[in-house]
Structures are given as structure tokens and as C-alpha cells.
Design a protein around this motif. Sequence first.
Motif, PDB file in Angstrom:
ATOM      1  N   GLY A  25      22.473  26.931  40.217  1.00  0.00           N
ATOM      2  CA  GLY A  25      23.429  26.597  39.175  1.00  0.00           C
ATOM      3  C   GLY A  25      24.781  27.262  39.340  1.00  0.00           C
ATOM      4  N   GLY A  26      24.901  28.110  40.348  1.00  0.00           N
ATOM      5  CA  GLY A  26      26.125  28.878  40.537  1.00  0.00           C
ATOM      6  C   GLY A  26      27.194  28.134  41.314  1.00  0.00           C
ATOM      7  N   PRO A  27      28.365  28.740  41.399  1.00  0.00           N
ATOM      8  CA  PRO A  27      29.458  28.151  42.171  1.00  0.00           C
ATOM      9  C   PRO A  27      29.034  27.930  43.623  1.00  0.00           C
ATOM     10  N   GLY A  42      42.116  32.752  46.422  1.00  0.00           N
ATOM     11  CA  GLY A  42      43.443  33.184  45.988  1.00  0.00           C
ATOM     12  C   GLY A  42      43.801  32.669  44.616  1.00  0.00           C
ATOM     13  N   ASP A  43      43.101  31.654  44.129  1.00  0.00           N
ATOM     14  CA  ASP A  43      43.298  31.160  42.763  1.00  0.00           C
ATOM     15  C   ASP A  43      42.463  32.065  41.861  1.00  0.00           C
ATOM     16  N   ARG A  44      43.134  32.956  41.150  1.00  0.00           N
ATOM     17  CA  ARG A  44      42.415  33.948  40.350  1.00  0.00           C
ATOM     18  C   ARG A  44      41.534  33.296  39.281  1.00  0.00           C
ATOM     19  N   ASP A  45      41.907  32.123  38.757  1.00  0.00           N
ATOM     20  CA  ASP A  45      41.056  31.444  37.775  1.00  0.00           C
ATOM     21  C   ASP A  45      39.733  31.042  38.412  1.00  0.00           C
ATOM     22  N   TYR A  46      39.793  30.461  39.617  1.00  0.00           N
ATOM     23  CA  TYR A  46      38.563  30.089  40.326  1.00  0.00           C
ATOM     24  C   TYR A  46      37.719  31.330  40.606  1.00  0.00           C
ATOM     25  N   GLU A  47      38.354  32.343  41.164  1.00  0.00           N
ATOM     26  CA  GLU A  47      37.610  33.543  41.535  1.00  0.00           C
ATOM     27  C   GLU A  47      37.033  34.240  40.303  1.00  0.00           C
ATOM     28  N   LYS A  48      37.751  34.225  39.202  1.00  0.00           N
ATOM     29  CA  LYS A  48      37.242  34.833  37.973  1.00  0.00           C
ATOM     30  C   LYS A  48      36.011  34.077  37.476  1.00  0.00           C
ATOM     31  N   ARG A  49      36.006  32.749  37.611  1.00  0.00           N
ATOM     32  CA  ARG A  49      34.829  31.965  37.217  1.00  0.00           C
ATOM     33  C   ARG A  49      33.604  32.354  38.059  1.00  0.00           C
ATOM     34  N   VAL A  50      33.829  32.602  39.350  1.00  0.00           N
ATOM     35  CA  VAL A  50      32.723  33.044  40.211  1.00  0.00           C
ATOM     36  C   VAL A  50      32.171  34.366  39.698  1.00  0.00           C
ATOM     37  N   TYR A  78      28.317  35.432  37.594  1.00  0.00           N
ATOM     38  CA  TYR A  78      27.360  36.466  37.984  1.00  0.00           C
ATOM     39  C   TYR A  78      27.456  37.725  37.122  1.00  0.00           C
ATOM     40  N   GLY A  79      28.357  37.713  36.128  1.00  0.00           N
ATOM     41  CA  GLY A  79      28.477  38.843  35.217  1.00  0.00           C
ATOM     42  C   GLY A  79      28.990  40.103  35.875  1.00  0.00           C
ATOM     43  N   ILE A  80      29.866  39.923  36.854  1.00  0.00           N
ATOM     44  CA  ILE A  80      30.414  41.036  37.626  1.00  0.00           C
ATOM     45  C   ILE A  80      31.926  41.076  37.408  1.00  0.00           C
ATOM     46  N   PRO A  81      32.502  42.255  37.146  1.00  0.00           N
ATOM     47  CA  PRO A  81      33.963  42.331  37.030  1.00  0.00           C
ATOM     48  C   PRO A  81      34.631  41.901  38.347  1.00  0.00           C
ATOM     49  N   PRO A  82      35.755  41.200  38.273  1.00  0.00           N
ATOM     50  CA  PRO A  82      36.450  40.785  39.493  1.00  0.00           C
ATOM     51  C   PRO A  82      36.804  41.993  40.374  1.00  0.00           C
ATOM     52  N   TYR A  83      36.653  41.804  41.683  1.00  0.00           N
ATOM     53  CA  TYR A  83      36.883  42.900  42.622  1.00  0.00           C
ATOM     54  C   TYR A  83      38.290  43.467  42.515  1.00  0.00           C
ATOM     55  N   TRP A  84      39.284  42.643  42.156  1.00  0.00           N
ATOM     56  CA  TRP A  84      40.657  43.129  42.091  1.00  0.00           C
ATOM     57  C   TRP A  84      40.906  43.962  40.848  1.00  0.00           C
ATOM     58  N   MET A  85      39.957  44.007  39.925  1.00  0.00           N
ATOM     59  CA  MET A  85      40.123  44.808  38.714  1.00  0.00           C
ATOM     60  C   MET A  85      39.322  46.103  38.780  1.00  0.00           C
ATOM     61  N   MET A  86      38.634  46.315  39.902  1.00  0.00           N
ATOM     62  CA  MET A  86      37.800  47.519  40.025  1.00  0.00           C
ATOM     63  C   MET A  86      38.535  48.606  40.758  1.00  0.00           C
TER      64      MET A  86
END
Length: 122
Positions: free
Chosen positions: A89-91, A102-110, A114-122
Motif C-alpha cells: 500500500g506504500g509509495p 527533490g519535490d518536498r511534497d512527494y518526499e514528505k508523503r513518503v 512510514y511515520g518517519i520524520p523527513p531526513y532533511w528535518m533531522m
Amino acid sequence: MEHTHVSSSLIGAAKVDGTAVYNTAGDRLGDIHDIMIDKQTGRVAYAIMSFGGFLGLGEKYHPLPWNTLKYDTRQGGYVVGLTKEQLEGGPAYDEGDEPAWGDRDYEKRVHDYYGIPPYWMM
């Protein structure tokens, strides 16, 4: 002549390709097809897991945030706390397609899936 070094905590990117991915029950889910590295920070952002299909036909590629995987030396592969149904059911994308890297909206949906904070915010 290609030299790819492996140590106890480091591995060459070429060696990651083809590494098995298991769930916590020990079932093999798929294999690492590729990894995506953030060009600015040098951090691994995603493991692209091949999953589904039969004999390489109809496979889907699933971008998994890198921090969803843990390496298990006993199994010689990566372990994810995900079920086959969660992955289905995942991306995902098909061979020949390319996600909107590079599209942060797409990457944020990924990451949200999975319930994981985006890598660029860690």
C-alpha cells in the motif's frame, strides 16, 4: 579493477545493491535495488527496494526512508518493521518511471506514510 571495501560499520554503495530486506518475522520481502543520497549533505535518504513481481517481471520499486532499515548481521540483510501489506500500500513506482525526487511534497508523503520524520528535518 573495482575495489569496494566493507568494514564492520561501513559498506560501499555497490555492495548494498541486491541486499535482502526482511520483516521482523524473518520473511524476505525484497531486495535493495538502489540507494538515494542527498547531494548536499551526503546522507543516504532512501533505500529503493524491489518488491513484488515474479522473476523480475512486474516488480515495483518502493522508496523506503533510510532510517526505517536496520542491518541484521545474523540475517546478512536489512530488517524493516513493516508488513507485506504495508509495503504493497506504500509509495511505489514502476521500472522506467522516476519519482519526483527533490519535490518536498512527494518526499514528505513518503515519510508520512512510514511515520518517519523527513531526513532533511533531522
